[in-house]
Design an enzyme around this catalytic site. Structure first.
Site, mmCIF file in Angstrom:
data_model
loop_
_atom_site.group_PDB
_atom_site.id
_atom_site.type_symbol
_atom_site.label_atom_id
_atom_site.label_comp_id
_atom_site.label_asym_id
_atom_site.label_seq_id
_atom_site.Cartn_x
_atom_site.Cartn_y
_atom_site.Cartn_z
ATOM 1 N N CYS A 111 -44.601 -10.962 -48.238
ATOM 2 C CA CYS A 111 -43.604 -11.529 -47.313
ATOM 3 C C CYS A 111 -42.221 -10.901 -47.479
ATOM 4 O O CYS A 111 -41.338 -11.132 -46.652
ATOM 5 C CB CYS A 111 -43.528 -13.034 -47.490
ATOM 6 S SG CYS A 111 -45.133 -13.831 -47.417
ATOM 7 N N HIS A 235 -37.017 -15.675 -45.285
ATOM 8 C CA HIS A 235 -38.456 -15.689 -45.023
ATOM 9 C C HIS A 235 -38.854 -17.120 -44.661
ATOM 10 O O HIS A 235 -38.386 -18.080 -45.279
ATOM 11 C CB HIS A 235 -39.222 -15.218 -46.263
ATOM 12 C CG HIS A 235 -40.697 -15.431 -46.154
ATOM 13 N ND1 HIS A 235 -41.402 -15.074 -45.036
ATOM 14 C CD2 HIS A 235 -41.596 -15.976 -47.015
ATOM 15 C CE1 HIS A 235 -42.673 -15.396 -45.203
ATOM 16 N NE2 HIS A 235 -42.822 -15.944 -46.391
ATOM 17 N N ASN A 265 -45.813 -19.502 -41.075
ATOM 18 C CA ASN A 265 -45.519 -18.391 -41.988
ATOM 19 C C ASN A 265 -46.230 -17.145 -41.485
ATOM 20 O O ASN A 265 -47.456 -17.088 -41.485
ATOM 21 C CB ASN A 265 -45.992 -18.766 -43.402
ATOM 22 C CG ASN A 265 -45.685 -17.669 -44.415
ATOM 23 O OD1 ASN A 265 -45.358 -16.546 -44.062
ATOM 24 N ND2 ASN A 265 -45.806 -18.017 -45.691
HETATM 25 N N1 ACO Z 1 -52.943 -31.892 -45.031
HETATM 26 C C1 ACO Z 1 -52.926 -33.095 -45.666
HETATM 27 N N2 ACO Z 1 -52.857 -33.215 -47.008
HETATM 28 C C2 ACO Z 1 -52.802 -32.070 -47.733
HETATM 29 C C3 ACO Z 1 -52.820 -30.797 -47.130
HETATM 30 C C4 ACO Z 1 -52.900 -30.728 -45.726
HETATM 31 N N3 ACO Z 1 -52.913 -29.580 -45.042
HETATM 32 N N4 ACO Z 1 -52.746 -29.866 -48.095
HETATM 33 C C5 ACO Z 1 -52.678 -30.525 -49.259
HETATM 34 N N5 ACO Z 1 -52.721 -31.857 -49.040
HETATM 35 C C6 ACO Z 1 -52.642 -32.949 -50.011
HETATM 36 C C7 ACO Z 1 -52.955 -32.514 -51.411
HETATM 37 O O1 ACO Z 1 -54.343 -32.523 -51.640
HETATM 38 C C8 ACO Z 1 -52.210 -33.541 -52.219
HETATM 39 O O2 ACO Z 1 -52.981 -34.731 -52.279
HETATM 40 P P1 ACO Z 1 -52.985 -35.629 -53.619
HETATM 41 O O3 ACO Z 1 -51.571 -36.082 -53.793
HETATM 42 O O4 ACO Z 1 -53.929 -36.720 -53.254
HETATM 43 O O5 ACO Z 1 -53.450 -34.725 -54.711
HETATM 44 C C9 ACO Z 1 -50.982 -33.850 -51.389
HETATM 45 O O6 ACO Z 1 -51.292 -33.411 -50.050
HETATM 46 C C10 ACO Z 1 -49.750 -33.104 -51.831
HETATM 47 O O7 ACO Z 1 -50.065 -31.739 -52.022
HETATM 48 P P2 ACO Z 1 -49.068 -30.723 -52.660
HETATM 49 O O8 ACO Z 1 -49.739 -29.399 -52.818
HETATM 50 O O9 ACO Z 1 -48.404 -31.346 -53.823
HETATM 51 O O10 ACO Z 1 -47.997 -30.629 -51.472
HETATM 52 P P3 ACO Z 1 -46.642 -29.888 -51.475
HETATM 53 O O11 ACO Z 1 -45.580 -30.822 -51.095
HETATM 54 O O12 ACO Z 1 -46.447 -29.030 -52.694
HETATM 55 O O13 ACO Z 1 -46.810 -28.904 -50.225
HETATM 56 C C11 ACO Z 1 -47.263 -26.608 -49.692
HETATM 57 C C12 ACO Z 1 -47.810 -27.902 -50.231
HETATM 58 C C13 ACO Z 1 -46.803 -26.831 -48.272
HETATM 59 C C14 ACO Z 1 -48.315 -25.531 -49.727
HETATM 60 C C15 ACO Z 1 -46.043 -26.189 -50.556
HETATM 61 O O14 ACO Z 1 -46.383 -26.215 -51.896
HETATM 62 C C16 ACO Z 1 -45.523 -24.816 -50.209
HETATM 63 O O15 ACO Z 1 -44.979 -24.596 -49.148
HETATM 64 N N6 ACO Z 1 -45.611 -23.861 -51.149
HETATM 65 C C17 ACO Z 1 -45.060 -22.547 -50.974
HETATM 66 C C18 ACO Z 1 -45.774 -21.779 -49.927
HETATM 67 C C19 ACO Z 1 -45.183 -20.409 -49.822
HETATM 68 O O16 ACO Z 1 -43.992 -20.253 -49.877
HETATM 69 N N7 ACO Z 1 -45.967 -19.365 -49.692
HETATM 70 C C20 ACO Z 1 -45.408 -18.052 -49.681
HETATM 71 C C21 ACO Z 1 -46.156 -17.049 -49.173
HETATM 72 S S1 ACO Z 1 -47.547 -17.538 -48.201
HETATM 73 C C22 ACO Z 1 -48.176 -16.138 -47.556
HETATM 74 O O17 ACO Z 1 -47.841 -15.102 -47.966
HETATM 75 C C23 ACO Z 1 -49.093 -16.196 -46.434
#
Ligand code: ACO
Length: 310
Positions: A111, A235, A265
């Site tokens: 990215c 980004h 993204n």
């Molecule tokens: N829908 C509903 N619930 C979900 C989903 C979904 N799509 N995905 C995960 N959950 C659940 C999890 O299982 C978890 O449930 P639990 O509490 O019962 O265990 C709960 O939601 C919370 O999950 P987390 O992973 O803690 O959620 P978080 O707030 O961290 O958000 C996310 C997740 C959006 C992926 C975040 O961590 C993020 O944005 N990370 C960075 C992503 C990024 O910057 N990537 C960079 C490059 S990506 C690329 O190159 C293509």
């Protein structure tokens, strides 16, 4: 000896016609519009097409926007993590598709690729190259497991391009910072023929830190502070990451270019998509300071400070 800098001239984008909303995804995945909006800021994304075709369309538009012809371009530099094939480089397809008589190569810094590409284009200019067509293009939908809710809700396809033109004197790019930490490569991976995997929590935590450090270093090298930034072009991975970065840098959120709600993204394409959107909305004037900053798999990170219009 006179220094040769660059100016950014002309911008264009291309996104697939197909819109996939959060409601569409909720029909097949255990997720909801509410969860996706709250956790990521994404409302919909574009899906379809292949990287080369998106890049060709965006590239043509950028060349036209610059008032140039394909024959005026000397190098095609394509930042992508989703090439059409491993060989040949997708930039070769773009070169032939647009009809550009010059060099062509791909760059993969995940990215951060567009900002790495901008700095590379400036390096080419410094050693005597002509204009570079710099494109960030992705077809992430092709490497996502659409049954995996953790990745499927995040990504989209698209492309953004600019023409980078050499100029006498320092030009628009006044400072830059590129970084990587390959010991963190396990956080975001996709094997040959496989699907994207990400340790989202860990990427989130580290992303905020590296982006803030990289942006601060670039600003300091430019002799500027956060209050001098007229437009932040980050980004687009997660709205909460953008908000946290704004808060820690001390840049009001209203000064950030945000398109994640519409496109999700799009990796290498996200910064040029956001930049183009800001340009079309009339948010950029000559003399403005733009801070482009990204992070991604590798991990990599990259920042660039531009004084728009030289
Ligand atoms: N829908 C509903 N619930 C979900 C989903 C979904 N799509 N995905 C995960 N959950 C659940 C999890 O299982 C978890 O449930 P639990 O509490 O019962 O265990 C709960 O939601 C919370 O999950 P987390 O992973 O803690 O959620 P978080 O707030 O961290 O958000 C996310 C997740 C959006 C992926 C975040 O961590 C993020 O944005 N990370 C960075 C992503 C990024 O910057 N990537 C960079 C490059 S990506 C690329 O190159 C293509």
């Amino acid at each position: 000896m006179s220094v040769r800098g660059i100016t950014v001239r002309g911008s264009g984008i291309s996104v697939p016609d197909k819109v996939v909303t959060n409601a569409d995804l909720s029909a097949t995945l255990d997720t909801s519009d509410e969860w996706i909006r709250e956790r990521t800021g994404i409302k919909e994304r574009r899906v379809g097409g292949v990287t080369s075709q998106l890049a060709i369309e965006a590239g043509r538009r950028a060349i036209e926007d610059a008032g140039l012809q394909p024959s005026d371009i000397d190098v095609v530099l394509l930042a992508t993590t989703t090439p059409d094939a491993l060989v040949p480089a997708t930039s070769a397809t773009v070169q032939a598709g647009i009809g550009i008589p010059g060099g062509a190569f791909d760059l993969n810094a995940a990215c951060s690729g567009f900002v790495y590409g901008l700095v590379t284009a400036a390096g080419l200019a410094a050693v005597g190259s002509g204009r570079v067509l710099l494109v960030g293009a992705e077809a992430l939908s092709r490497i996502v497991d659409w049954d995996d809710r953790t990745m499927a809700v995040l990504v989209g396809d698209g492309a953004g391009a600019v023409v980078v033109e050499p100029v006498d004197g320092p030009g628009d790019l006044i400072s830059w910072n590129l970084g990587a930490d390959g010991t963190l490569r396990h956080l975001l991976t996709c094997d040959h023929g496989g699907y994207l995997f990400m340790d989202g929590k860990e990427v989130f935590r580290r992303a905020v830190r590296v982006v803030v450090e990289s942006a601060q270093r670039a600003l300091s090298d430019a002799g500027l502070t956060a209050s001098d930034v007229d437009l932040l072009v980050p980004h687009q991975a997660n709205l909460r990451i953008i908000q946290a970065v704004c808060q820690r840098l001390g840049i009001p959120e209203e000064r950030a270019a945000i398109v994640i709600d519409r496109y999700g993204n799009t990796s290498s394409a996200s910064i040029p998509l956001a930049l183009d959107d800001a340009l079309r909305a009339g948010r950029v004037s000559a003399g403005d300071h733009l801070l482009l900053t990204g992070f991604g798999g590798g991990m990599t990170w990259a920042s660039a400070v531009l004084r728009w219009g030289g």
